[in-house]
Scaffold this active site. Structure first.
Site, short mmCIF file in Angstrom:
data_model
loop_
_atom_site.label_atom_id
_atom_site.label_comp_id
_atom_site.label_asym_id
_atom_site.label_seq_id
_atom_site.Cartn_x
_atom_site.Cartn_y
_atom_site.Cartn_z
N ASP A 45 15.90 18.35 0.46
CA ASP A 45 15.33 19.37 1.34
C ASP A 45 16.33 20.40 1.70
O ASP A 45 17.57 20.30 1.49
CB ASP A 45 14.66 18.89 2.78
CG ASP A 45 15.50 18.02 3.65
OD1 ASP A 45 16.82 18.26 3.50
OD2 ASP A 45 15.24 17.53 4.67
N HIS B 66 6.24 -3.43 0.77
CA HIS B 66 4.83 -3.77 0.70
C HIS B 66 4.21 -2.21 0.86
O HIS B 66 3.48 -2.04 0.01
CB HIS B 66 3.87 -4.35 1.55
CG HIS B 66 2.71 -4.26 1.70
ND1 HIS B 66 1.65 -4.49 0.70
CD2 HIS B 66 1.90 -3.55 2.59
CE1 HIS B 66 0.55 -4.15 1.16
NE2 HIS B 66 0.62 -3.55 2.24
N ASP C 71 5.95 14.12 0.18
CA ASP C 71 7.09 12.89 0.73
C ASP C 71 6.47 12.64 2.04
O ASP C 71 5.92 13.48 2.94
CB ASP C 71 8.33 13.72 0.81
CG ASP C 71 8.64 14.85 1.84
OD1 ASP C 71 9.17 14.11 2.92
OD2 ASP C 71 8.32 15.80 1.74
N CYS D 20 1.64 -6.24 -5.04
CA CYS D 20 3.32 -6.24 -4.74
C CYS D 20 3.97 -7.36 -4.65
O CYS D 20 3.31 -8.53 -4.67
CB CYS D 20 3.72 -5.26 -3.54
SG CYS D 20 3.79 -6.12 -2.17
N ASP E 39 14.57 27.99 4.58
CA ASP E 39 13.65 28.88 5.42
C ASP E 39 13.66 28.92 6.86
O ASP E 39 14.21 27.92 7.18
CB ASP E 39 12.28 28.54 4.81
CG ASP E 39 11.57 27.18 5.08
OD1 ASP E 39 12.58 26.32 5.24
OD2 ASP E 39 10.66 26.92 4.55
N CYS F 151 3.04 -9.28 -1.22
CA CYS F 151 1.94 -10.02 -1.24
C CYS F 151 1.58 -11.23 -2.14
O CYS F 151 0.73 -12.10 -1.78
CB CYS F 151 0.64 -8.85 -1.34
SG CYS F 151 0.70 -7.56 -0.10
N CYS G 119 -3.54 -5.78 -2.78
CA CYS G 119 -1.91 -5.33 -3.46
C CYS G 119 -1.51 -6.36 -4.28
O CYS G 119 -1.66 -7.60 -3.95
CB CYS G 119 -1.42 -5.25 -2.10
SG CYS G 119 0.44 -4.77 -2.35
ZN LIG Z 1 1.64 -5.83 -1.00
#
Ligand SMILES: [Zn+2]
Length: 376
Positions: free
Chosen positions: A92, A339, A270, A310, A146, A313, A308
């Site tokens: 940024d 997660h 973001d 991941c 800006d 999990c 999920c």
């Molecule tokens: Zn997960």
């Protein structure tokens, strides 16, 4: 790989499924960028951020210029080498933090003089200095500098800030282009301002297009105006920008904000929400966020989110993570953050597939119905 090439593979309504090709790698859009404020996505190693599906990270110019300083990062080989992330990084401009976090700020046409929130040291931020810092960091996508004013300001204040931002956008373009070696491999995005005013937004979009940028951010939103007002602007603002270039909604947001913004033609996002929430005990699930500190999870042997895939999990239970977070164990923040990053990146992947298969509306409606069905 080209310097910067945006290809739109499919559209569904206003939504676009694309790819940004850059020298450090490809970015699949719509994309979510985890925030790595101080050269780290807090509590997660870069390889685990990548494993969650992230193609690009965001770094914060304001924080890095104060500590460890952009000059030191440059001497150490640039931000990618410093933090161990070899894919694209967007930085940024520092403007938002300078104007919201620092003290004793004094604005002028030249820029913003301010005192560091860390040690009170005095600094000057201007379009030229912002471009220099982002170049020293080795940023792949550089943001124009800006001026920000609250969305509650009068139209006259909004108009003057937008017009100054467009003069600063031209100075940002010149500053970026003067760093020839960096400009040959990096991209520069302009930022549309104009608060909640369609006419100001149009004037800003036209001024930016006249200067010419690689992509365009819709700025000045997600600063407390609420989802309805934000979507009101997003109903027209993306359409005012060059449709051949990526559109980035800065600082957004909650999962349902992202779904609604993708439907309105936004390509990049973001937000600190998945990482910050991970450190405060909030886990995202497809049926809504849960607070893992809640006593009802103390003996819950299920995963954070049954939907999920991941690594967290598939291994650890809500009961275990509840214990870690309650006990203040570092691993609790690590597992929750990992997660949450997977939740966001899986949502983006699902949105991309839904656009490719021309079923975004059905996906979005189903997501909203389930996500709002249960609140912890
Ligand atoms: Zn997960």
């Amino acid at each position: 790989m080209p310097r910067f090439q945006f290809t739109i593979h499919a559209t569904d309504g206003k939504a676009r499924r694309g790819t940004i090709a850059m020298q450090r790698g490809e970015i699949r859009t719509p994309a979510f960028m985890p925030v790595g404020t101080a050269a780290t996505v807090k509590a997660v190693k870069p390889q685990d951020v990548r494993a969650s599906g992230a193609d690009i990270l965001l770094g914060n110019t304001y924080h890095l210029m104060l500590r460890p300083t952009a000059e030191r990062v440059a001497r150490l080989g640039g931000l990618h080498k410093f933090m161990g992330w070899d894919r694209p990084i967007l930085t940024d401009s520092g403007g938002y933090q300078v104007m919201s976090l620092s003290e004793l700020t004094k604005r002028s046409e030249e820029g913003v003089a301010f005192a560091s929130h860390l040690d009170g040291s005095r600094h000057m931020m201007s379009p030229e200095r912002s471009m220099e810092i982002q170049r020293l960091l080795g940023s792949d996508i550089v943001m124009a500098f800006d001026e920000l004013v609250p969305t509650t300001s009068t139209r006259d204040v909004q108009a003057k800030a937008m017009e100054r931002s467009m003069r600063w956008a031209r100075r940002s373009r010149a500053g970026f282009d003067s760093g020839e070696e960096h400009a040959a491999r990096a991209a520069l995005f302009g930022i549309q301002q104009g608060a909640l005013d369609e006419g100001l937004r149009k004037a800003s979009a036209d001024a930016l297009k006249d200067i010419g940028f690689d992509g365009y951010a819709v700025g000045g939103l997600a600063v407390g105006e609420g989802q309805e007002a934000m979507f009101g602007v997003l109903d027209y603002a993306p359409g005012q920008l060059d449709e051949a270039k990526p559109r980035y909604l800065m600082g957004v947001g909650k999962p349902d904000d992202i779904v609604g913004a993708v439907e309105r033609g936004i390509d990049m996002f973001d937000c600190v929400l998945p990482t910050r929430s991970g450190r405060t005990g909030q886990a995202f699930t497809r049926t809504g966020p849960i607070n893992i500190r809640n006593a009802k999870f103390a003996e819950d042997q299920g995963p954070l989110d049954p939907a999920c895939a991941c690594p967290v999990c598939s291994t650890w239970s809500r009961a275990y993570i509840h214990h870690l977070v309650r006990a203040g164990e570092i691993l609790g923040a690590m597992l929750m953050t990992e997660h949450n990053l997977w939740f966001y990146q899986t949502l983006m992947a699902d949105l991309r597939t839904a656009i490719e298969e021309q079923r975004l509306t059905a996906f979005a409606n189903d997501f909203r119905a389930k996500y709002q069905a249960k609140r912890d």
